[in-house]
Design an enzyme around this catalytic site. Structure first.
Site, PDB file in Angstrom:
ATOM      1  CE  LYS A  70      -3.960  -1.834   2.567  1.00  0.00           C
ATOM      2  NZ  LYS A  70      -4.956  -1.619   1.503  1.00  0.00           N
ATOM      3  NE  ARG A 123     -10.933  -9.511  -2.462  1.00  0.00           N
ATOM      4  CZ  ARG A 123     -11.232  -8.539  -3.322  1.00  0.00           C
ATOM      5  NH1 ARG A 123     -11.604  -8.842  -4.561  1.00  0.00           N
ATOM      6  NH2 ARG A 123     -11.158  -7.275  -2.970  1.00  0.00           N
TER       7      ARG A 123
HETATM    8  N1  BES Z   1      -8.167  -3.753   4.195  1.00  0.00           N
HETATM    9  C1  BES Z   1      -8.290  -3.293   2.856  1.00  0.00           C
HETATM   10  C2  BES Z   1      -9.578  -2.489   2.630  1.00  0.00           C
HETATM   11  C3  BES Z   1      -9.697  -1.191   3.362  1.00  0.00           C
HETATM   12  C4  BES Z   1      -9.361   0.008   2.724  1.00  0.00           C
HETATM   13  C5  BES Z   1     -10.164  -1.146   4.652  1.00  0.00           C
HETATM   14  C6  BES Z   1      -9.479   1.208   3.398  1.00  0.00           C
HETATM   15  C7  BES Z   1     -10.284   0.062   5.330  1.00  0.00           C
HETATM   16  C8  BES Z   1      -9.950   1.230   4.698  1.00  0.00           C
HETATM   17  C9  BES Z   1      -8.305  -4.470   1.901  1.00  0.00           C
HETATM   18  O1  BES Z   1      -7.529  -5.541   2.279  1.00  0.00           O
HETATM   19  C10 BES Z   1      -7.767  -3.976   0.613  1.00  0.00           C
HETATM   20  O2  BES Z   1      -6.616  -3.653   0.570  1.00  0.00           O
HETATM   21  N2  BES Z   1      -8.600  -3.967  -0.424  1.00  0.00           N
HETATM   22  C11 BES Z   1      -8.209  -3.519  -1.701  1.00  0.00           C
HETATM   23  C12 BES Z   1      -8.682  -4.520  -2.701  1.00  0.00           C
HETATM   24  C13 BES Z   1      -8.113  -4.333  -4.072  1.00  0.00           C
HETATM   25  C14 BES Z   1      -6.636  -4.626  -4.061  1.00  0.00           C
HETATM   26  C15 BES Z   1      -8.820  -5.261  -5.030  1.00  0.00           C
HETATM   27  C16 BES Z   1      -8.820  -2.154  -1.952  1.00  0.00           C
HETATM   28  O3  BES Z   1      -9.956  -1.916  -1.491  1.00  0.00           O
HETATM   29  O4  BES Z   1      -8.166  -1.308  -2.540  1.00  0.00           O
HETATM   30 MN    MN Z   2      -5.544  -5.380   1.681  1.00  0.00          MN
END
Ligand code: BES
Ligand code: MN
Ligand code: ZN
Length: 505
Positions: free
Chosen positions: A285, A359
């Site tokens: 990230k 997921r």
């Molecule tokens: N934990 C994150 C989602 C999230 C984002 C929670 C902001 C709380 C605040 C999740 O694991 C994630 O990184 N999701 C990605 C999925 C994508 C890579 C398909 C996302 O939402 O960007």
């Molecule tokens: Mn994630």
């Protein structure tokens, strides 16, 4: 905060502050407010006539009612809380007003106060719901996470005691029970908040498992914690793939409450995403705001916390809690984008993006639940940033394959004031998860990010009644909103408790 119930006339209560209320548009107050008004020479009526108070929601007016001036009123101060319009009053308004009141009292430095049950008179809210909401609004609204603030000496101390005053003896039993329920609901939500607010260096998968073990122990529940070798033996390749980049070992948590042991099919599996820190893994990230990913176990926190209340409220349904806890880290042993893993149910998954890890862990948590004959599954997960794009941070998207279970979840969410909204699992979006190399891919492209994530999970739930609640946007807030503080909200803990009671009536 200590909460007690007292039968008395409000005017007879000796307290630092007596909280009464006022509906919008009322020109000569009745009930408790009217009784107080009479004892202080119509001061409240005067304020209304002069246009200084209107009764609008959460309007607060503090008046000093010194005993030497007003000997008929025992309270030394009166706080008049606006309830808004009497035809719009509901339990959420009561929670909001109660939260505003408790923060005001703390600000003023009050230690002890007394209050009536708001909204049960001309508001028409039933007395149990209003008493429970008063308690929830007060306890949840007063919440702060301060354990690491060691040098802040000027901070206002917490309010210590709330006395709920009721003159009508026929209502006392109902109010007493509602207070207990409100305390149990709130304490569970507060536990969830504490866990989400806890920084990741203080809350590893093992620490989260200890919390679950403690909750189980305190309530006489079963709790099993599986290690890496155990879950590998069960074939949880999706889950172990996420965990393999981290030096802190995974912990797979399974708690059970048997509320209907002669009918094991009557069960509810609450599955919470338990990523104790989500760096994104190799699909790292960006740095800005990454610290919030300490809260990526918010789903797990809420299911574990809900179990604490469920065990105390004892619904007639068997409830299981599962949390496949792990960090998601980019260590040298981490999984790579493009890897293919095999989930417990035998399905292969192309890991297109290691940041879509939630997921993957849920796939195996659900596989486990199904292997134990789950008949109803509700998963809760901080799953997609797209949830915020779709609905903002006030409403959690809900998906599922069973109208009855979805309705029950939505009903509970409404009753407790944790808004949710159902979104469709349409066949067009589902195709976005198609993989060329495996059975399914863990990403679905740009459009409908929350929906493609839900479709992925639905592949693992199969035909079993299942609901998915995406709390990515609602789990943590940047500013205070009603009884929700800055930081962790603890949602949807009370919804889950309420759901278990609803299913186990
Ligand atoms: N934990 C994150 C989602 C999230 C984002 C929670 C902001 C709380 C605040 C999740 O694991 C994630 O990184 N999701 C990605 C999925 C994508 C890579 C398909 C996302 O939402 O960007
Ligand atoms: Mn994630
Ligand atoms: Zn995540």
């Amino acid at each position: 905060m200590e909460i007690t119930l007292v039968q008395n006339e409000v005017t007879e209560i000796e307290t630092d502050v007596l909280v009464v209320n006022l509906f919008e548009g009322v020109t000569s107050p009745g009930g408790a407010t009217g009784a107080v008004d009479k004892m202080i020479g119509g001061l409240i009526t005067d304020l209304i006539v002069d246009g200084e108070i209107s009764g609008s929601e959460s309007e607060l007016t503090l008046i000093h009612t010194s005993n030497s001036v007003y000997p008929d009123l025992k309270a030394s101060r009166v706080l008049i809380a606006g309830l808004g319009s009497s035809d719009r009053i509901d339990t959420n308004a009561i929670r909001r007003v109660s939260a505003t009141v408790i923060r005001k009292l703390r600000e003023v430095g009050v230690k002890k106060f007394a209050t009536i049950v708001h909204g049960a008179g001309i508001g028409g809210v039933d007395v149990s719901s209003s008493a429970q909401s008063l308690v929830e609004g007060s306890l949840l609204g007063a919440y702060r996470f301060l354990k690491y603030r060691t040098t802040d000496t000027k901070r206002k101390p917490d309010v210590e005691s709330m006395v709920i005053v009721e003159s009508d003896s026929s209502k006392l039993t109902a109010i007493g029970a509602a207070i207990k329920k409100g305390v149990t609901y709130s304490n569970a939500e507060i536990l969830a908040r504490d866990l989400v607010n806890e920084p990741a260096n203080k809350l590893s998968p093992a620490n989260l498992a200890s919390v679950a073990l403690k909750v189980a122990n305190d309530n006489g529940l079963q709790c099993e914690v599986l290690d890496e070798a155990d879950v590998s033996a069960l074939g949880m390749g999706a889950y172990t793939g996420v965990a393999q980049g981290s030096s802190r070992p995974l912990k797979f948590i399974h708690m059970s409450y048997l509320g209907d042991s002669s009918n094991l099919e009557n069960n509810l599996w609450l599955i919470g995403k338990g990523i104790t820190f989500d760096s994104g893994g190799i699909s790292l990230k960006p740095g800005l705001g990454m610290g919030k990913m300490k809260g990526d176990m918010g789903g797990g926190a809420s299911v574990i916390a809900a179990m604490d209340a469920i065990a105390q409220l004892k619904p007639n349904v068997n409830v299981h809690v599962v949390c496949a806890a792990t960090d998601n880290m980019p260590g040298g042993t981490a999984q790579r984008p493009g890897d293919v893993v095999t989930a417990m149910n035998g399905m292969t998954i192309e890991v297109d993006n290691t940041d879509a890890e939630g997921r993957l862990t849920l796939a195996d948590a659900i596989g486990y639940a199904l292997s134990k004959n789950a008949t109803r599954i509700v998963d809760v997960a901080t799953l997609t940033g797209a949830a915020r794009i779709a609905l903002g941070d006030g409403v959690s998207p809900v998906f599922g394959n069973d109208d009855d279970l979805i309705s029950a979840v939505l009903k509970s969410s409404e009753v407790v004031g944790e808004p949710m909204w159902r979104l469709p699992l349409d066949s067009v979006t589902k195709r976005q998860n198609a993989s060329r190399v495996a059975d399914v891919k863990n990403t679905g492209g740009r459009g409908g990010g929350s929906t493609t994530a839900a479709h992925f999970i639905s592949d693992f739930a199969g035909e079993t009644p299942w609901v998915h609640i995406d709390i990515a946007a609602t789990s943590m807030l940047d500013s205070v909103r009603g009884w929700f503080p800055v930081g962790a909200t603890g949602v949807p803990t009370r919804s889950l408790v309420d759901l278990a009671l609803r299913l186990g009536k």
